[in-house]
Design an enzyme around this catalytic site. Structure first.
Site, PDB file in Angstrom:
ATOM      1  N   LYS A  94      -1.908  -1.072  -4.877  1.00  0.00           N
ATOM      2  CA  LYS A  94      -1.472  -0.646  -6.208  1.00  0.00           C
ATOM      3  C   LYS A  94      -1.296  -1.865  -7.095  1.00  0.00           C
ATOM      4  O   LYS A  94      -0.986  -2.951  -6.616  1.00  0.00           O
ATOM      5  CB  LYS A  94      -0.150   0.121  -6.086  1.00  0.00           C
ATOM      6  N   ASP A  99      -6.932   4.286  -4.892  1.00  0.00           N
ATOM      7  CA  ASP A  99      -6.355   5.289  -5.790  1.00  0.00           C
ATOM      8  C   ASP A  99      -6.868   4.988  -7.184  1.00  0.00           C
ATOM      9  O   ASP A  99      -6.713   3.865  -7.686  1.00  0.00           O
ATOM     10  CB  ASP A  99      -4.821   5.198  -5.707  1.00  0.00           C
ATOM     11  N   ASP A 106       1.234   5.699 -16.457  1.00  0.00           N
ATOM     12  CA  ASP A 106       1.310   6.662 -15.354  1.00  0.00           C
ATOM     13  C   ASP A 106      -0.009   6.726 -14.602  1.00  0.00           C
ATOM     14  O   ASP A 106      -1.071   6.794 -15.213  1.00  0.00           O
ATOM     15  CB  ASP A 106       1.661   8.054 -15.878  1.00  0.00           C
ATOM     16  N   ASP A 138      -4.429  12.848  -5.581  1.00  0.00           N
ATOM     17  CA  ASP A 138      -3.063  12.329  -5.711  1.00  0.00           C
ATOM     18  C   ASP A 138      -2.630  12.392  -7.170  1.00  0.00           C
ATOM     19  O   ASP A 138      -2.814  11.449  -7.922  1.00  0.00           O
ATOM     20  CB  ASP A 138      -3.005  10.882  -5.190  1.00  0.00           C
ATOM     21  N   ASP A 153      -0.740   9.130 -12.310  1.00  0.00           N
ATOM     22  CA  ASP A 153      -0.857  10.383 -11.554  1.00  0.00           C
ATOM     23  C   ASP A 153      -1.015  11.644 -12.391  1.00  0.00           C
ATOM     24  O   ASP A 153      -0.450  12.677 -12.052  1.00  0.00           O
ATOM     25  CB  ASP A 153       0.360  10.530 -10.630  1.00  0.00           C
ATOM     26  N   HIS A 176      -4.692   3.134  -9.747  1.00  0.00           N
ATOM     27  CA  HIS A 176      -4.011   1.908  -9.327  1.00  0.00           C
ATOM     28  C   HIS A 176      -4.695   0.609  -9.735  1.00  0.00           C
ATOM     29  O   HIS A 176      -4.534  -0.408  -9.074  1.00  0.00           O
ATOM     30  CB  HIS A 176      -3.823   1.909  -7.805  1.00  0.00           C
ATOM     31  N   TRP A 206       1.247   3.915   2.125  1.00  0.00           N
ATOM     32  CA  TRP A 206       1.500   3.295   0.823  1.00  0.00           C
ATOM     33  C   TRP A 206       2.981   2.929   0.766  1.00  0.00           C
ATOM     34  O   TRP A 206       3.836   3.735   1.133  1.00  0.00           O
ATOM     35  CB  TRP A 206       1.169   4.240  -0.332  1.00  0.00           C
ATOM     36  N   GLU A 235      -3.110   1.624   1.325  1.00  0.00           N
ATOM     37  CA  GLU A 235      -3.322   1.871  -0.111  1.00  0.00           C
ATOM     38  C   GLU A 235      -2.695   0.789  -0.993  1.00  0.00           C
ATOM     39  O   GLU A 235      -1.509   0.512  -0.912  1.00  0.00           O
ATOM     40  CB  GLU A 235      -2.734   3.234  -0.489  1.00  0.00           C
ATOM     41  N   HIS A 274      -7.868   8.317  -3.304  1.00  0.00           N
ATOM     42  CA  HIS A 274      -6.822   9.115  -3.928  1.00  0.00           C
ATOM     43  C   HIS A 274      -7.307   9.343  -5.344  1.00  0.00           C
ATOM     44  O   HIS A 274      -7.206   8.466  -6.199  1.00  0.00           O
ATOM     45  CB  HIS A 274      -5.493   8.353  -3.959  1.00  0.00           C
TER      46      HIS A 274
HETATM   47  C1  RNT Z   1       1.823   5.931  -5.331  1.00  0.00           C
HETATM   48  C2  RNT Z   1       0.678   6.174  -4.442  1.00  0.00           C
HETATM   49  C3  RNT Z   1       0.930   7.150  -3.333  1.00  0.00           C
HETATM   50  C4  RNT Z   1       1.774   8.339  -3.733  1.00  0.00           C
HETATM   51  C5  RNT Z   1       1.841   9.419  -2.698  1.00  0.00           C
HETATM   52  C6  RNT Z   1       2.956  10.370  -2.937  1.00  0.00           C
HETATM   53  O1  RNT Z   1       1.499   5.201  -6.436  1.00  0.00           O
HETATM   54  O2  RNT Z   1      -0.427   6.593  -5.182  1.00  0.00           O
HETATM   55  O3  RNT Z   1      -0.263   7.515  -2.772  1.00  0.00           O
HETATM   56  O4  RNT Z   1       1.353   8.906  -4.938  1.00  0.00           O
HETATM   57  O5  RNT Z   1       1.849   8.875  -1.455  1.00  0.00           O
HETATM   58 ZN    ZN Z   2      -2.149   7.290  -4.168  1.00  0.00          ZN
END
Ligand code: RNT
Ligand code: ZN
Length: 421
Positions: free
Chosen positions: A231, A262, A297, A329, A299, A265, A188, A229, A289
């Site tokens: 985003k 993810d 946010d 993640d 995460d 994302h 990523w 990955e 993820h």
């Molecule tokens: C960031 C991505 C990535 C990170 C990690 C730390 O938006 O999701 O995967 O969170 O690699």
């Molecule tokens: Zn991620």
């Protein structure tokens, strides 16, 4: 440990109720136990890593917020915290490590890392029966400060990050070989613009070129599986992200890599659950993820939300469990970090259990017969079936705390260990 007799009695009643729907709870439990989750090391220290302190998470479009005391400051502390978390999670799982967690004993540039710098992690994983997954770290570094890494127009910078990717793939392969289970390596990058770009094309062409260079070395898939990955946006890259979903979907299909989806994302009304059957029509395998997006946010700690449940349902309904690598993640620095792992991972496993307890045959029959009334009625009824009783029984059988008992253990660990840091 909760009252095991009561748990067994409740399970027996639950087993019968599921059996009435044609669902075999024992089989569900067996399949659940065979499904590993890859625990991300970075929840334990707020995505800090163990390079020099000035490299700690700055930029990169991601941010851990909160000031809960007791974060891991060394690799030994992080491993101890992971051991604690793993002891409270049922099943056999994996460790997902980032390159910035290298133990170099001095300054080593990211393009000079080798498997030796991860020897302690690999030994620890082996001793704990864990497979390992790995990630290149393309952020929190002076050479990432412009916001561009693999897509940088500055040739030395671009080359540096390509070299980082190359050494990381070799490290991942060494992990896979040593541990006897393929290491999924995920790439990523944060590259993007805060404001409206004049050139969207150039960075994407450079990213493709960099990925081609990075993946040029063929590595046996028994040891290493490559994932990329995408985003939608990050902090400071709100208007344009080079590695978008379309970009990596195209790249993964053309180059036969895994695609990492993810859950944080995408646009808020998009769901990854709906994407799985599309991408797996064209790709062999995916990496997830699992995270939780809230506003800007991506995460937050994973909870047993409808979104999580439908994700797990898709994996089970489509027969995709064997083609999906489930990684987590999230990072929250405002709550106990060990508890964050335990809550998020237990929720992921609970969601899988719920999905495995679906009467999929009956649901499909109703759908195929055009009886959408029964389909909806059944899906709603399932929500109040005794999932908790099966879950408690699973925890009991796996010798981990049932119910909320794990919390007392985390509090004790907090008093005896993390509060002393
Ligand atoms: C960031 C991505 C990535 C990170 C990690 C730390 O938006 O999701 O995967 O969170 O690699
Ligand atoms: Zn991620």
């Amino acid at each position: 440990m909760g009252d095991s007799k009561a748990i067994e009695r409740a399970y027996e009643a639950a087993r019968r109720r599921y059996a009435e729907l044609g669902v075999d709870t024992e089989n569900a439990i067996k399949r659940l136990a065979a499904t590993p989750i890859s625990l991300h090391c970075w929840q334990g220290d707020d995505v800090g890593g163990f390079e020099k302190p000035e490299d700690a998470l700055s930029g990169g479009g991601i941010m851990a917020t909160g000031a809960y005391p007791g974060k891991a400051r060394t690799a030994d502390e992080l491993r101890a915290d992971l051991e604690k978390a793993l002891s409270l999670i049922p099943g056999k799982h994996r460790l997902n490590l980032h390159a910035m967690y290298a133990e170099t004993g001095g300054r080593i540039e990211r393009n000079e890392l080798t498997a030796d710098h991860f020897a302690a992690w690999i030994d620890w994983a082996k001793a704990n029966g864990l497979g390992m997954d790995f990630n290149g770290t393309f952020f929190a570094h002076p050479k990432a400060e412009t916001g561009f890494t693999l897509s940088s127009a500055d040739e030395p910078t671009r080359k540096f990050w390509v070299e980082h990717g190359i050494v990381c793939r070799r490290i991942g392969a060494a992990m896979g070989k040593k541990l006897g289970t393929p290491c999924v390596i995920n790439m990523w990058i944060p590259d993007g613009y805060k404001d409206i770009p004049a050139d969207r094309k150039g960075p994407r062409e450079r990213l493709k070129k960099s990925l081609d260079e990075m993946f040029a070395e063929k590595i046996d898939s028994r040891y290493l599986l490559d994932a990329v990955e995408s985003k939608l946006f990050g902090i400071g890259s709100e208007s344009y992200v080079v590695g978008s979903h379309e970009f990596y979907l195209g790249y993964a299909i053309q180059n036969n890599t895994l695609l990492c989806l993810d859950t944080g994302h995408f646009h808020p009304t998009e769901t990854v659950a709906d994407k799985i059957s599309s991408v797996l029509t064209f790709l062999d395998e995916i990496l997830l993820h699992v995270s939780r997006g809230v506003r800007w946010d991506s995460d937050h700690v994973v909870i047993l939300s409808d979104e999580l449940r439908s994700l797990a349902e898709e994996l089970v309904r489509g027969g995709y469990l064997e083609r999906t690598h489930i990684g987590l993640d999230f990072f929250d620095a405002s709550i106990n970090r060990v508890a964050a792992w335990v809550i998020g991972t237990r929720c992921m496993i609970k969601a899988l259990l719920a999905a495995l307890l679906e009467p999929s045959q009956k649901l499909r029959e109703a759908e195929a017969a055009g009886d959408f009334t029964s389909r909806l009625a059944m899906l709603e009824e399932l929500k109040t079936m005794p999932l908790g009783a099966v879950w408690d029984y699973y925890c009991l059988k796996q010798n981990v705390s049932t119910g909320l008992d794990w919390l007392a253990e985390v509090k004790e660990y907090e008093n005896k260990v993390t509060n002393l840091r």
